[in-house]
Design a protein around this motif. Structure first.
Motif, mmCIF file in Angstrom:
data_model
loop_
_atom_site.group_PDB
_atom_site.id
_atom_site.type_symbol
_atom_site.label_atom_id
_atom_site.label_comp_id
_atom_site.label_asym_id
_atom_site.label_seq_id
_atom_site.Cartn_x
_atom_site.Cartn_y
_atom_site.Cartn_z
ATOM 1 N N ASP A 5 -27.773 -1.159 28.051
ATOM 2 C CA ASP A 5 -28.416 -1.884 26.962
ATOM 3 C C ASP A 5 -27.940 -3.337 26.955
ATOM 4 O O ASP A 5 -28.746 -4.265 26.826
ATOM 5 C CB ASP A 5 -28.116 -1.200 25.623
ATOM 6 C CG ASP A 5 -28.830 -1.874 24.472
ATOM 7 O OD1 ASP A 5 -30.038 -2.180 24.608
ATOM 8 O OD2 ASP A 5 -28.186 -2.102 23.430
ATOM 9 N N ASN A 9 -30.561 -6.390 27.739
ATOM 10 C CA ASN A 9 -31.016 -7.070 26.526
ATOM 11 C C ASN A 9 -30.226 -8.312 26.140
ATOM 12 O O ASN A 9 -30.558 -8.953 25.145
ATOM 13 C CB ASN A 9 -31.033 -6.078 25.364
ATOM 14 C CG ASN A 9 -32.074 -5.018 25.585
ATOM 15 O OD1 ASN A 9 -33.251 -5.317 25.755
ATOM 16 N ND2 ASN A 9 -31.652 -3.766 25.635
ATOM 17 N N ARG A 10 -29.203 -8.675 26.903
ATOM 18 C CA ARG A 10 -28.455 -9.882 26.570
ATOM 19 C C ARG A 10 -29.366 -11.095 26.712
ATOM 20 O O ARG A 10 -30.114 -11.227 27.671
ATOM 21 C CB ARG A 10 -27.252 -10.054 27.514
ATOM 22 C CG ARG A 10 -26.352 -11.216 27.070
ATOM 23 C CD ARG A 10 -25.619 -11.850 28.220
ATOM 24 N NE ARG A 10 -26.495 -12.547 29.147
ATOM 25 C CZ ARG A 10 -27.010 -13.762 28.950
ATOM 26 N NH1 ARG A 10 -26.779 -14.427 27.841
ATOM 27 N NH2 ARG A 10 -27.795 -14.309 29.868
ATOM 28 N N VAL A 11 -29.283 -11.965 25.733
ATOM 29 C CA VAL A 11 -30.030 -13.223 25.767
ATOM 30 C C VAL A 11 -29.089 -14.352 25.365
ATOM 31 O O VAL A 11 -28.109 -14.134 24.649
ATOM 32 C CB VAL A 11 -31.258 -13.208 24.826
ATOM 33 C CG1 VAL A 11 -32.323 -12.258 25.336
ATOM 34 C CG2 VAL A 11 -30.870 -12.871 23.405
ATOM 35 N N HIS A 125 -22.350 -10.069 23.559
ATOM 36 C CA HIS A 125 -23.598 -9.422 23.147
ATOM 37 C C HIS A 125 -23.327 -8.007 22.626
ATOM 38 O O HIS A 125 -23.864 -7.604 21.592
ATOM 39 C CB HIS A 125 -24.582 -9.387 24.308
ATOM 40 C CG HIS A 125 -25.866 -8.696 23.983
ATOM 41 N ND1 HIS A 125 -26.842 -9.275 23.206
ATOM 42 C CD2 HIS A 125 -26.315 -7.462 24.298
ATOM 43 C CE1 HIS A 125 -27.848 -8.429 23.074
ATOM 44 N NE2 HIS A 125 -27.551 -7.316 23.731
ATOM 45 N N LEU A 169 -32.326 -12.025 16.926
ATOM 46 C CA LEU A 169 -32.225 -12.130 18.377
ATOM 47 C C LEU A 169 -33.619 -12.045 18.984
ATOM 48 O O LEU A 169 -34.439 -11.243 18.553
ATOM 49 C CB LEU A 169 -31.358 -11.002 18.935
ATOM 50 C CG LEU A 169 -29.905 -10.967 18.487
ATOM 51 C CD1 LEU A 169 -29.200 -9.769 19.098
ATOM 52 C CD2 LEU A 169 -29.197 -12.251 18.864
ATOM 53 N N ARG A 170 -33.860 -12.853 19.967
ATOM 54 C CA ARG A 170 -35.154 -12.790 20.643
ATOM 55 C C ARG A 170 -35.127 -11.677 21.682
ATOM 56 O O ARG A 170 -34.060 -11.271 22.151
ATOM 57 C CB ARG A 170 -35.519 -14.131 21.256
ATOM 58 C CG ARG A 170 -34.609 -14.598 22.342
ATOM 59 C CD ARG A 170 -35.010 -15.998 22.843
ATOM 60 N NE ARG A 170 -34.043 -16.517 23.751
ATOM 61 C CZ ARG A 170 -33.935 -16.166 25.025
ATOM 62 N NH1 ARG A 170 -34.774 -15.301 25.542
ATOM 63 N NH2 ARG A 170 -33.004 -16.684 25.798
ATOM 64 N N VAL A 171 -36.284 -11.202 22.022
ATOM 65 C CA VAL A 171 -36.412 -10.165 23.044
ATOM 66 C C VAL A 171 -36.510 -10.865 24.399
ATOM 67 O O VAL A 171 -37.318 -11.782 24.571
ATOM 68 C CB VAL A 171 -37.670 -9.298 22.788
ATOM 69 C CG1 VAL A 171 -37.867 -8.287 23.895
ATOM 70 C CG2 VAL A 171 -37.565 -8.621 21.431
ATOM 71 N N PRO A 172 -35.690 -10.448 25.361
ATOM 72 C CA PRO A 172 -35.753 -11.116 26.666
ATOM 73 C C PRO A 172 -37.059 -10.824 27.392
ATOM 74 O O PRO A 172 -37.650 -9.764 27.218
ATOM 75 C CB PRO A 172 -34.558 -10.529 27.432
ATOM 76 C CG PRO A 172 -34.249 -9.248 26.761
ATOM 77 C CD PRO A 172 -34.694 -9.382 25.331
ATOM 78 N N GLN A 173 -37.484 -11.796 28.182
ATOM 79 C CA GLN A 173 -38.663 -11.614 29.019
ATOM 80 C C GLN A 173 -38.356 -10.534 30.048
ATOM 81 O O GLN A 173 -37.319 -10.554 30.700
ATOM 82 C CB GLN A 173 -39.013 -12.919 29.725
ATOM 83 C CG GLN A 173 -40.155 -12.803 30.695
ATOM 84 C CD GLN A 173 -40.347 -14.084 31.507
ATOM 85 O OE1 GLN A 173 -39.597 -15.037 31.397
ATOM 86 N NE2 GLN A 173 -41.368 -14.090 32.335
ATOM 87 N N ARG A 174 -39.237 -9.589 30.183
ATOM 88 C CA ARG A 174 -39.056 -8.522 31.169
ATOM 89 C C ARG A 174 -39.609 -8.978 32.508
ATOM 90 O O ARG A 174 -40.761 -9.400 32.609
ATOM 91 C CB ARG A 174 -39.763 -7.238 30.725
ATOM 92 C CG ARG A 174 -39.216 -6.652 29.449
ATOM 93 C CD ARG A 174 -37.814 -6.129 29.650
ATOM 94 N NE ARG A 174 -37.287 -5.627 28.387
ATOM 95 C CZ ARG A 174 -36.030 -5.635 28.056
ATOM 96 N NH1 ARG A 174 -35.142 -6.108 28.893
ATOM 97 N NH2 ARG A 174 -35.637 -5.174 26.907
#
Length: 186
Positions: A5, A9-11, A125, A169-174
């Motif tokens: 995780d 998911n780290r941003v 994170h 927190l923003r969702v990282p680009q996949r």
């Protein structure tokens, strides 16, 4: 938080405020950093923490380095450099401390210090902290290195800004792994 995780998911979080990481959180941050891959167990890294008024002193160091290398620099540029360390309550300067070794070249040691920085970001994170890895010209300026007390065998890997995230927190680009992975020979 599970390891996958944190990895997935780290941003980077640019907007950080008080409180800074607690003593217990810092202990975990640095313990994680010390688990970086380390050929021959050279431990080619060290860390400086900068907080409180030290951030203002670091900003002055950044501005003086710019003024020395760019005498024509406008006051706005110098002021931006002065205020840069104030963007977070805690900064960690990650330093590659290169050692002479017959089987471990400098590049491996530098990468190891980079891995230590990344591990610190992941640990931040995982603890709900915000973090941002920054470099810029200051990371490569010999005046900044001297002002921070680096030895001739040391290099700044980055300035890690740490604190409490502002907002969500923003969702990282996949990204699609297939776009970056291929078999050899093809």
């Amino acid at each position: 938080m599970e390891a996958l995780d944190a990895l997935l998911n780290r941003v980077s979080i640019a907007r950080l405020h008080d409180p800074a990481p607690s003593a217990e959180q810092r202990e975990r941050l640095f313990a994680a950093a010390l688990r970086a891959p380390d050929h021959a167990q050279l431990r080619p890294w060290r860390f400086l923490t900068v907080e409180g008024e030290g951030r203002e002193r670091l900003g002055e160091l950044f501005a003086s380095a710019i003024a020395a290398s760019q005498p024509e620099a406008r006051e706005e540029v110098l002021q931006k450099a002065r205020s840069a360390p104030l963007r977070a309550p805690l900064l960690v300067v990650v330093i590659a401390s290169l050692k002479e070794h017959p089987r471990v070249p400098d590049v491996e040691q530098l990468l190891s210090a980079g891995c230590a920085a990344h591990a610190l970001l992941l640990a931040a994170h995982a603890q709900g902290l915000g973090a941002m890895w920054r470099t810029g010209d200051a990371a490569y300026d010999p005046r900044v290195a001297a002002g921070l007390g680096l030895a001739g065998n040391e290099r700044i890997v980055g300035f890690l800004y740490l604190g409490t995230p502002e907002g969500g927190l923003r969702v990282p680009q996949r990204l699609a792994p297939a776009d970056f992975v291929s078999a050899w020979p093809g």
